[in-house]
Design an enzyme around this catalytic site. Structure first.
Site, PDB file in Angstrom:
ATOM      1  N   HIS A 255       0.789   5.308   6.492  1.00  0.00           N
ATOM      2  CA  HIS A 255       0.726   5.932   5.163  1.00  0.00           C
ATOM      3  C   HIS A 255       0.909   7.444   5.298  1.00  0.00           C
ATOM      4  CE1 HIS A 255      -1.446   2.076   4.962  1.00  0.00           C
ATOM      5  NE2 HIS A 255      -0.809   1.977   3.822  1.00  0.00           N
TER       6      HIS A 255
ATOM      7  N   SER B 232       0.817  -1.217   0.000  1.00  0.00           N
ATOM      8  CA  SER B 232       0.000   0.000   0.000  1.00  0.00           C
ATOM      9  C   SER B 232       0.850   1.267   0.000  1.00  0.00           C
ATOM     10  CB  SER B 232      -0.939  -0.002   1.208  1.00  0.00           C
ATOM     11  OG  SER B 232      -0.210  -0.188   2.406  1.00  0.00           O
TER      12      SER B 232
ATOM     13  N   ASP C 257      -4.079   6.090  11.372  1.00  0.00           N
ATOM     14  CA  ASP C 257      -3.140   5.629  10.351  1.00  0.00           C
ATOM     15  C   ASP C 257      -1.839   6.417  10.493  1.00  0.00           C
ATOM     16  OD1 ASP C 257      -1.662   4.937   8.167  1.00  0.00           O
ATOM     17  OD2 ASP C 257      -3.221   5.343   6.675  1.00  0.00           O
TER      18      ASP C 257
END
Ligand SMILES: *[C@@H]1O[C@H](CO)[C@@H](O)[C@H](O)[C@H]1NC(C)=O
Ligand SMILES: *[C@@H]1O[C@H](CO)[C@@H](O)[C@H](O)[C@H]1NC(C)=O
Ligand SMILES: *[C@@H]1O[C@H](CO)[C@@H](O)[C@H](O)[C@H]1NC(C)=O
Ligand SMILES: *[C@@H]1O[C@H](CO)[C@@H](O)[C@H](O)[C@H]1NC(C)=O
Ligand SMILES: *[C@@H]1O[C@H](CO)[C@@H](O)[C@H](O)[C@H]1NC(C)=O
Ligand SMILES: *[C@@H]1O[C@H](CO)[C@@H](O)[C@H](O)[C@H]1NC(C)=O
Ligand SMILES: *[C@@H]1O[C@H](CO)[C@@H](O)[C@H](O)[C@H]1NC(C)=O
Length: 433
Positions: free
Chosen positions: A408, A162, A405
């Site tokens: 990312h 990702s 998160d």
């Protein structure tokens, strides 16, 4: 010590969470994986961990630093990415304040992914006004026209997890300021997507792989689990068979090696990661990353149909959970880059970077005739400092998943620098002949 507390609390099995929405699809997808067996030269003896690798997940808190505004865009010496010119080590430097933010916003990028729309979900935007300044050279800001002219008629593939997707999303936004990309193909779950830039005949692809090598979710009592079985000596055909015809490949990875994994070589189980109590040889995460990467690089370097391929390895980046992990309330709400004196270069992220550089060096030494070339996008340290640039609790799924998160990167944001570095490296060392 604040940081040791944090390091200890980062759990091993939670990397999946942010992408949990696609887990079920992924399982369906990967169960149809086939593999190409290659004779990888894996001479490393298995290192049994002396400590619990699950406790070593990267996390880097520190004080913030007051940095004076600097801008110097004069021409720079050679970047180090081709292994010959070492005058400028882009991995050493600092983030300096800069008044101008990115060349794109969430409103001007047609391919903008909502999942990285930190501004929309309320994140303070001060993280935008910084620029990476290497100690001994400059990396110019990305110029989409320059990039598109260099890659005219070429195909570029981002191969990884990702974070590879995060990187290509950043590049797409940057390039779309010059030319709107057209999506030309997409598999049913969006793990293999191709875009095309007609005026420059440039093709950009993302190819999903967690480990580079063949991997399947481990079936426990008839149900696919969060842990994996991976074959360290068999490259995953999912991406490998799509490599012929690609001119530039950007590899990245590492974050999936922290979960429960059973390891195979020559079809036999040789050990595992995070499997205490199962009477198996416990492998170190870093040793495992080295083996999987070596298999991938070996495949690329011996690929018969990959004439002219240039491969870049984008080095590992760590997450920045503080006071917890994915599932235990860890967060990342800093508003400035970390003070450089407070990051830990004995962190596992730094160790993974070292292994990645060594494996690139190793495959370069094997090269003969200069047909295939390997470069590095060394972003580890720069990103170690950017605890302030993750979505944190400012992201789409926060309300559903109630996790932060801290892995990312927001768009726009410091991840755009990876494209600055890619362009600078292409210009200095890998211009098409
Ligand atoms: C970074 O932290 C060290 C130690 O706390 C401090 O001496 C130094 O001034 C800080 N650097 C900056 C740029 O703030
Ligand atoms: C910019 O860098 C060049 C060499 O890299 C140096 O000669 C010049 O003095 C620098 N300018 C500023 C304003 O720092
Ligand atoms: C775009 O980002 C800004 C913050 O930079 C935010 O206020 C706005 O709501 C966002 N707009 C959209 C459409 O996402
Ligand atoms: C598998 O199922 C059996 C019987 O239901 C149970 O005893 C065992 O604990 C299960 N194993 C795992 C790993 O869940
Ligand atoms: C662990 O495995 C070894 C070799 O397979 C076996 O000899 C030993 O009895 C096992 N120990 C336990 C506690 O199961
Ligand atoms: C983490 O928690 C400790 C104690 O609960 C606290 O002192 C510290 O400030 C917290 N760190 C952050 C970044 O909030
Ligand atoms: C970050 O969050 C923690 C816990 O909610 C809070 O104590 C701290 O003040 C926050 N820091 C910033 C800079 O917002």
């Amino acid at each position: 010590m604040e940081w040791s507390v944090i390091q200890r609390k980062v759990g091993p099995l939670l990397w999946l969470l942010v992408i949990s929405t696609i887990l079920a699809l992924f399982i369906m997808h990967s169960s149809s994986t086939f593999s190409i067996s290659i004779k990888a030269v894996l001479t490393q003896s298995p290192l049994v961990t002396t400590s619990d690798v699950s406790n070593q997940s990267p996390s880097l808190p520190a004080n913030t630093s007051g940095v004076t505004p600097v801008h110097n865009s004069s021409s720079s010496p050679q970047l180090s990415a081709d292994g010959n010119e070492e005058q400028c080590d882009t991995s050493k430097g600092k983030w300096v304040k800069e008044a101008g933010a990115s060349i794109y916003t969430n409103l001007t990028c047609p391919t903008y992914p909502d999942i990285n729309n930190c501004g929309k979900y309320g994140k303070d935007q001060s993280y935008l006004y910084w620029r990476w300044q290497p100690d001994s050279c400059d990396i110019p800001r990305f110029e989409p026209e320059t990039f598109l002219n260099i890659v005219r008629g070429k195909k570029m593939a981002f191969i990884g997890d990702s974070l590879a997707r995060n990187q290509i999303d950043s590049l797409l936004c940057l390039l779309s300021q010059a030319e709107t990309p057209r999506e030309v193909s997409r598999d049913s779950i969006g793990k293999y997507v191709t875009w095309y830039f007609p005026p420059h005949d440039f093709t950009l692809m993302v190819m999903w792989t967690e480990y580079f090598v063949e991997a399947r979710p481990r079936i426990i009592n008839g149900t696919a689990s969060n842990s994996f079985e991976i074959h360290l000596d068999k490259v995953s055909t999912n991406w490998a068979e799509k490599l012929p015809g690609v001119d530039y490949a950007v590899l990245s990875g590492g974050n999936w090696f922290f979960r429960g994994i059973h390891l195979y070589e020559e079809g036999k189980m040789i050990g595992c990661i995070n499997c205490r109590g199962q009477n198996l040889t416990e492998f170190d995460v870093t040793v495992t990353i080295r083996r999987a990467l070596r298999t991938a690089l070996q495949y690329i370097s011996s690929c018969k149909d990959c004439e002219g391929l240039v491969t870049f390895l984008r080095t590992f980046t760590s997450s920045h959970f503080e006071n917890g992990s994915w599932l235990t309330g860890g967060y990342c709400n800093r508003t400035r880059p970390l003070n450089e004196t407070r990051i830990l270069l004995d962190d596992i992220a730094w160790e993974i970077r070292k292994i990645q550089l060594e494996e690139i060096e190793r495959v370069r030494r094997q090269e003969s005739g200069g047909k295939m070339r390997f470069g590095v996008l060394d972003v580890t340290k720069a990103m170690m400092l950017r605890a302030d640039a993750h979505p944190g609790d400012h992201w789409t799924k926060k309300s559903k998943a109630s996790v932060n998160d801290c892995l990312h990167w927001c768009l726009p944001g410091p991840i755009d620098m990876w494209s600055d570095l890619l362009l600078a490296t292409l210009e200095k060392n890998f211009l098409p002949s």
